[in-house]
Write a protein that holds these residues in place. Sequence first.
Motif, mmCIF file in Angstrom:
data_model
loop_
_atom_site.group_PDB
_atom_site.id
_atom_site.type_symbol
_atom_site.label_atom_id
_atom_site.label_comp_id
_atom_site.label_asym_id
_atom_site.label_seq_id
_atom_site.Cartn_x
_atom_site.Cartn_y
_atom_site.Cartn_z
ATOM 1 N N ASP A 127 -13.193 -2.675 -22.997
ATOM 2 C CA ASP A 127 -13.054 -3.627 -24.097
ATOM 3 C C ASP A 127 -12.458 -2.956 -25.328
ATOM 4 N N TYR A 128 -11.228 -2.532 -25.189
ATOM 5 C CA TYR A 128 -10.473 -2.003 -26.321
ATOM 6 C C TYR A 128 -9.002 -2.298 -26.075
ATOM 7 N N THR A 129 -8.191 -2.169 -27.094
ATOM 8 C CA THR A 129 -6.785 -2.531 -26.984
ATOM 9 C C THR A 129 -6.007 -1.449 -26.265
ATOM 10 N N TRP A 130 -5.279 -1.839 -25.257
ATOM 11 C CA TRP A 130 -4.433 -0.901 -24.521
ATOM 12 C C TRP A 130 -3.006 -1.115 -25.001
ATOM 13 N N PRO A 131 -2.534 -0.280 -25.888
ATOM 14 C CA PRO A 131 -1.239 -0.534 -26.519
ATOM 15 C C PRO A 131 -0.072 -0.395 -25.552
#
Length: 414
Positions: free
Chosen positions: A393-397
């Motif tokens: 649950d974090y942004t995967w750029p």
Amino acid sequence: MRAFAKRLRAVFPVAALVTGGLVAATLPAGAAPADAGSSAGSYIVMLRATADSPSVAAEHSRAHGASVGHVYRSAIRGYSARMSSTAAERIARDSRVLLVQADGVATTTAQSTPTGIDRANAELSSTAGIDGADERVDVDVAVIDSGVDLDHPDLNVNTAGAMNCSKGNSADDGNGHGTHVAGTIGALDNGDGVVGVAPGARIWPVRVLGNSGSGSWSDVICGVDYVTANADKIEVANMSLGGSGTDSACGSNKDALHEAICRSVAAGVTYTVAAGNEADDSANHVPAAYDEVITVSALADFDGRPGGEGAPTCRTDVDDTIADFSNHGADVDIMAPGVCIESTWMRGGYNTISGTSMAAPHVAGGAALYLAGHPGASPGTVKSALQSAGTTDYTWPAGDPDGSKEKLLDVSSF
């Protein structure tokens, strides 16, 4: 070697074969002298398991003029010494010698508070029990670093177990980095200062880095040797330090540090290590590249929550993404907060810094929480449990150099 609040660098220039800065074979005849990036004239000698380290070291000292430093008995057999390159060549021919490795320089990994405790969900852990009541997690964690502030009021320091392998006078921290790492692992839940992931865990200070945040690989091996000798008590060891190098197989006798860690892990100690701060593939850095450890990359998180809405504070990284300095790659096992982390500091203080050095101790604290509920679990089991409990649950750029989305530390179920 340096702590990973700055940049880690290690140079082992003298050997038959050099791989990424680490000697991969014993010194041949005519080996070149150490270059300017190494600890000139300093070597690590690894002996066969049947050899008696003190007696061989003494013999080599008499016969070859080696000035012996550390003598290793537990993680590996061997010693460190200052000697001429000619003496090193001769010692390498001794049938009892497995490896003669030029010593090098290691450093810390900090770059820049804790939102990390929130983001790892430590306040939801029943074992951590964060409520200001100062109940302590019954686990022993070694901090192999620049030492620890031995009388910091917000830390549970095992002063009787403190070890100084560096050139300093004691295991007391003269840099701040090791104390910062210790606070993230286990700062007391006492209503003052900060709180760690595993509040009140017993901290074993193992000083291998000097006041500048750097030291030699021989000093680091001394630290690993000490932890291994106390593996019946120490369950977790954190190494927020590193340098250039590559992986090798346990038992190949190509890298004394790796052999020491292999044997320490086999003795039951779980190692968490910083991935490094070069925005590079962790495969090019040790101990991050070693398969036996838990290698930790850094997440930039400014508000302790997912969603990418936190405003930058001490750095301009993008919230909820991999930190722009963090190393990455297949050798990374898990991610944890590592940007603008507040923790304890030397002289009873507190400080906010960043780096994969700050990410690794979050995971060390997580390992301590797991082991508190699963005493005797193997290092492999601990690694798998941490990965399984992790979240994505974090942004995967777009353009993430890693190519894969590591699990983010979540200790809520521990």
